[in-house]
Design a protein around this motif. Structure first.
Motif, PDB file in Angstrom:
ATOM      1  N   GLY A 328       0.674  -0.830  -0.268  1.00 12.83           N
ATOM      2  CA  GLY A 328      -0.199   0.009   0.132  1.00 12.83           C
ATOM      3  C   GLY A 328       1.046   1.633   0.217  1.00 12.83           C
ATOM      4  N   MET A 329       2.309   1.390  -0.023  1.00 13.77           N
ATOM      5  CA  MET A 329       3.058   2.101  -0.499  1.00 13.77           C
ATOM      6  C   MET A 329       2.579   3.329  -1.020  1.00 13.77           C
ATOM      7  SD  MET A 329       5.449   3.831   1.690  1.00 13.77           S
ATOM      8  CE  MET A 329       5.807   2.418   2.932  1.00 13.77           C
ATOM      9  N   THR A 331       4.368   6.818  -1.586  1.00  9.99           N
ATOM     10  CA  THR A 331       4.678   7.989  -1.103  1.00  9.99           C
ATOM     11  C   THR A 331       6.411   7.672  -1.706  1.00  9.99           C
ATOM     12  OG1 THR A 331       3.923   8.993   0.986  1.00  9.99           O
ATOM     13  CG2 THR A 331       5.722   9.811  -0.122  1.00  9.99           C
ATOM     14  N   ALA A 332       7.005   7.078  -1.663  1.00  4.20           N
ATOM     15  CA  ALA A 332       8.006   6.781  -1.894  1.00  4.20           C
ATOM     16  C   ALA A 332       7.740   6.199  -3.658  1.00  4.20           C
ATOM     17  CB  ALA A 332       8.709   5.754  -1.225  1.00  4.20           C
ATOM     18  N   PRO A 333       7.592   5.341  -3.976  1.00  6.11           N
ATOM     19  CA  PRO A 333       7.280   4.768  -4.719  1.00  6.11           C
ATOM     20  C   PRO A 333       6.669   5.876  -6.207  1.00  6.11           C
ATOM     21  CG  PRO A 333       6.168   3.282  -4.207  1.00  6.11           C
ATOM     22  CD  PRO A 333       6.749   4.338  -3.436  1.00  6.11           C
ATOM     23  N   ALA A 334       6.293   7.188  -5.811  1.00  5.05           N
ATOM     24  CA  ALA A 334       6.115   8.284  -6.814  1.00  5.05           C
ATOM     25  C   ALA A 334       6.793   9.219  -6.344  1.00  5.05           C
ATOM     26  CB  ALA A 334       4.995   9.217  -5.899  1.00  5.05           C
ATOM     27  N   PHE A 347      -2.176   4.478  -8.409  1.00  7.41           N
ATOM     28  CA  PHE A 347      -3.503   4.692  -9.396  1.00  7.41           C
ATOM     29  C   PHE A 347      -4.683   4.346  -8.731  1.00  7.41           C
ATOM     30  CE2 PHE A 347      -0.198   2.477 -12.034  1.00  7.41           C
ATOM     31  CZ  PHE A 347      -1.099   3.454 -13.374  1.00  7.41           C
ATOM     32  N   ILE A 348      -4.746   4.649  -7.197  1.00 12.07           N
ATOM     33  CA  ILE A 348      -5.790   4.597  -6.574  1.00 12.07           C
ATOM     34  C   ILE A 348      -5.937   6.413  -6.410  1.00 12.07           C
ATOM     35  CG2 ILE A 348      -6.920   4.425  -4.449  1.00 12.07           C
ATOM     36  CD1 ILE A 348      -5.531   1.493  -3.769  1.00 12.07           C
ATOM     37  N   ALA A 349      -4.769   6.891  -5.367  1.00 11.42           N
ATOM     38  CA  ALA A 349      -4.352   8.533  -5.839  1.00 11.42           C
ATOM     39  C   ALA A 349      -5.341   8.920  -7.567  1.00 11.42           C
ATOM     40  CB  ALA A 349      -2.908   8.778  -5.584  1.00 11.42           C
ATOM     41  N   TYR A 350      -4.991   8.262  -8.074  1.00 10.89           N
ATOM     42  CA  TYR A 350      -4.797   9.015  -9.801  1.00 10.89           C
ATOM     43  C   TYR A 350      -6.847   9.195  -9.649  1.00 10.89           C
ATOM     44  CZ  TYR A 350      -5.390   9.019 -14.427  1.00 10.89           C
ATOM     45  OH  TYR A 350      -5.279   9.704 -16.065  1.00 10.89           O
ATOM     46  N   PHE A 351      -7.185   8.254  -9.308  1.00  9.36           N
ATOM     47  CA  PHE A 351      -8.388   7.932  -9.525  1.00  9.36           C
ATOM     48  C   PHE A 351      -9.068   8.691  -9.069  1.00  9.36           C
ATOM     49  CE2 PHE A 351      -7.769   3.891 -12.633  1.00  9.36           C
ATOM     50  CZ  PHE A 351      -7.838   4.370 -13.054  1.00  9.36           C
ATOM     51  N   MET A 352      -8.593   8.340  -7.830  1.00 13.68           N
ATOM     52  CA  MET A 352      -9.467   9.751  -6.827  1.00 13.68           C
ATOM     53  C   MET A 352      -9.323  11.101  -7.176  1.00 13.68           C
ATOM     54  SD  MET A 352      -9.059   7.740  -3.184  1.00 13.68           S
ATOM     55  CE  MET A 352      -9.592   8.977  -2.364  1.00 13.68           C
ATOM     56  N   ASN A 353      -8.100  11.364  -7.238  1.00 21.29           N
ATOM     57  CA  ASN A 353      -7.969  12.693  -7.314  1.00 21.29           C
ATOM     58  C   ASN A 353      -7.099  13.746  -8.728  1.00 21.29           C
ATOM     59  OD1 ASN A 353      -7.296  13.020  -3.921  1.00 21.29           O
ATOM     60  ND2 ASN A 353      -5.003  12.114  -4.590  1.00 21.29           N
ATOM     61  N   ARG A 354      -7.369  12.497  -9.524  1.00 19.85           N
ATOM     62  CA  ARG A 354      -7.686  13.152 -10.785  1.00 19.85           C
ATOM     63  C   ARG A 354      -8.680  12.791 -11.638  1.00 19.85           C
ATOM     64  NH1 ARG A 354      -1.480  12.729 -13.219  1.00 19.85           N
ATOM     65  NH2 ARG A 354       0.009  13.548 -10.762  1.00 19.85           N
ATOM     66  N   GLU A 355      -8.857  11.623 -11.859  1.00 19.81           N
ATOM     67  CA  GLU A 355      -9.873  10.815 -12.627  1.00 19.81           C
ATOM     68  C   GLU A 355     -11.838  11.581 -12.010  1.00 19.81           C
ATOM     69  OE1 GLU A 355     -10.419  10.870 -16.022  1.00 19.81           O
ATOM     70  OE2 GLU A 355      -8.083  10.950 -15.920  1.00 19.81           O
ATOM     71  N   VAL A 356     -11.426  11.602 -10.233  1.00 18.86           N
ATOM     72  CA  VAL A 356     -12.747  11.736  -9.334  1.00 18.86           C
ATOM     73  C   VAL A 356     -13.237  10.356  -9.996  1.00 18.86           C
ATOM     74  CG1 VAL A 356     -13.748  13.363  -8.656  1.00 18.86           C
ATOM     75  CG2 VAL A 356     -12.599  14.427 -10.228  1.00 18.86           C
ATOM     76  N   ASN A 357     -12.555   9.278 -10.245  1.00 16.12           N
ATOM     77  CA  ASN A 357     -13.591   7.754 -10.715  1.00 16.12           C
ATOM     78  C   ASN A 357     -13.422   7.163  -9.089  1.00 16.12           C
ATOM     79  OD1 ASN A 357     -14.781   5.854 -11.266  1.00 16.12           O
ATOM     80  ND2 ASN A 357     -13.385   6.049 -13.209  1.00 16.12           N
ATOM     81  N   TRP A 358     -14.672   7.667  -8.505  1.00 12.78           N
ATOM     82  CA  TRP A 358     -14.301   6.500  -6.994  1.00 12.78           C
ATOM     83  C   TRP A 358     -14.991   4.664  -7.576  1.00 12.78           C
ATOM     84  CZ3 TRP A 358     -13.333   9.547  -2.735  1.00 12.78           C
ATOM     85  CH2 TRP A 358     -13.098  10.839  -2.522  1.00 12.78           C
ATOM     86  N   ALA A 361     -11.246   3.448  -8.037  1.00 11.53           N
ATOM     87  CA  ALA A 361     -10.537   3.434  -6.607  1.00 11.53           C
ATOM     88  C   ALA A 361     -11.002   2.460  -6.192  1.00 11.53           C
ATOM     89  CB  ALA A 361     -10.483   4.894  -6.003  1.00 11.53           C
ATOM     90  N   ALA A 362     -11.974   2.424  -5.806  1.00 11.56           N
ATOM     91  CA  ALA A 362     -12.631   1.608  -5.132  1.00 11.56           C
ATOM     92  C   ALA A 362     -12.453  -0.146  -4.980  1.00 11.56           C
ATOM     93  CB  ALA A 362     -14.690   1.652  -4.463  1.00 11.56           C
ATOM     94  N   ALA A 363     -12.657   0.134  -7.053  1.00 13.03           N
ATOM     95  CA  ALA A 363     -12.071  -1.370  -7.422  1.00 13.03           C
ATOM     96  C   ALA A 363     -10.613  -1.556  -6.691  1.00 13.03           C
ATOM     97  CB  ALA A 363     -12.358  -1.526  -8.519  1.00 13.03           C
ATOM     98  N   LEU A 364     -10.505  -0.840  -7.246  1.00 10.42           N
ATOM     99  CA  LEU A 364      -8.469  -1.171  -7.356  1.00 10.42           C
ATOM    100  C   LEU A 364      -8.445  -1.513  -5.660  1.00 10.42           C
ATOM    101  CD1 LEU A 364      -6.426   1.353  -9.586  1.00 10.42           C
ATOM    102  CD2 LEU A 364      -7.031  -1.245 -10.233  1.00 10.42           C
TER     103      LEU A 364
END
Length: 393
Positions: A328-329, A331-334, A347-358, A361-364
């Protein structure tokens, strides 16, 4: 006796409320969001009702065309069209443009709407467009869970793989699993001698050594990951040291590689492996070692046949903790990883913050939760078996 039970229940109640509020409810909401399909039903209720009785053959009745045109225009006026357009566009590219174009022209459309809408855009004359809207009527959908495994619903209603150039998420989960396992293995290998040394030290040196292990916790993961970004960049100390030692003639690109991600994660997670191992080793009964020595076992035999088997529960506990944190890390990879080194959390953060596709994000998150749950179950089985066999030894 009853008063004691009530007192125990009152004492446990805050903990149960904490678990309910901070874990069970958020996880349950995430799992529901992964299958929820409410956008079309909320924005196009009359269209959805008109499509319920449609058998999918040919085009839907005129009532469905009329409801679609009127509700799209109203949704655009009320600024409620965005979520629904995004939902349909995620399943089929181009739906957002079709819906917005129709909504803007809603005032110019007239009966028969089956003719005027097809004249506006020929896609309204394709049964596939209406089948897509019908399937999106909710209340639940397998869309996000399927897409998170690079699958999709076929035109005939079955399940098929997405196009090869769109397949991403299976490889993403394998990448996350591979990086996490490598980081876990390195942390276990590096942490074991540290924990062993600390456990064998006498006071006050053991306390001092344990404090040194805890020092990284005094700074955030962001600070430690940023430090590695500075150290590993082309003009950083690591490259300068390699050139000074003659290992390379020009700076090497380390930031943005898998090596940088692994190094940063090992640095961040290593204390989480040391502490469980030290906790188990500190409680080991030294009588077994003395008994083995009295029977003629040398140092290597005492370590590999007595100490190591008895300390394996701590090794597995530390390894499981590192693995659970690694998968679940974010910060370091980013910070130090490249585009091909990002893990599921990014990718979870991407769908939540940029695509706003909840939903995505929930499926991942649901699949990541299943991965970590499997790891916990496996670690518990292995720990129980090893603890039992170690006890018999």
């Amino acid at each position: 006796m009853r008063r004691t039970n009530w007192l125990a229940a009152l004492l446990i109640a805050p903990l149960m409320l904490l678990i309910l509020g901070s874990f069970l409810l958020p996880v349950g909401f995430a799992l529901f969001t992964a299958v929820a399909d409410r956008e079309v039903a909320e924005t196009l209720p009359r269209t959805r009702a008109a499509l319920v009785a449609w058998d999918g053959q040919g085009l839907p009745p005129e009532a469905a065309f009329a409801a679609m045109a009127q509700e799209l225009g109203q949704a655009l006026e009320d600024r409620r069209i965005g979520d629904m357009a995004q939902r349909l566009n995620f399943e089929r590219t181009g739906m957002r443009g079709l819906l917005l174009r129709t909504a803007r022209a809603a005032n110019r459309l007239s009966a028969p709407y089956a003719t005027s809408m097809v004249t506006l855009d020929a896609r309204w004359g394709a049964p596939e467009t209406w089948l897509l809207v019908q399937r999106a009527g909710g209340p639940v959908t397998p869309l996000y869970l399927l897409r998170a495994m690079d699958l999709q619903r076929a035109a005939g209603g079955g399940i098929e793989a997405v196009a090869a150039d769109e397949a991403l998420y299976r490889m993403l989960f394998w990448r996350t699993l591979g990086i996490s396992l490598v980081v876990t293995a390195l942390c276990v290998i590096l942490a074991y001698p540290v924990a062993y040394t600390i456990a064998r030290l006498r006071a006050p040196w053991s306390s001092i050594a344990l404090t040194l292990v805890l020092i990284p916790f005094w700074s955030s993961v962001l600070v430690r990951s940023t430090a590695w970004f500075v150290l590993l960049q082309r003009e950083g100390p690591v490259n300068q040291a390699m050139m000074a030692l003659g290992l390379t003639e020009v700076p090497v690109q380390i930031v943005g590689t898998r090596i940088a991600v692994v190094v940063a994660l090992v640095h961040v997670l290593l204390p989480f492996a040391v502490l469980p191992m030290h906790s188990v080793m500190k409680r080991l009964d030294q009588t077994y070692l003395r008994a083995a020595a009295s029977l003629g076992a040398n140092g290597f035999q005492r370590f590999f046949r007595v100490w190591l088997p008895m300390s394996l529960p701590g090794v597995l506990a530390g390894g499981a903790m590192v693995f659970l944190l690694a998968v679940g890390m974010y910060t370091a990879p980013a910070l130090v990883g490249g585009d091909r080194d990002q893990m599921v959390a990014w990718f979870i953060a991407y769908f939540m913050n940029r695509e706003v596709n909840w939903g995505m994000a929930a499926a991942l998150s649901a699949y990541l939760l299943a991965m970590t749950g499997a790891a916990i179950g496996l670690a518990r089985v292995l720990t129980s078996g090893i603890a039992t066999s170690g006890g018999r030894a």
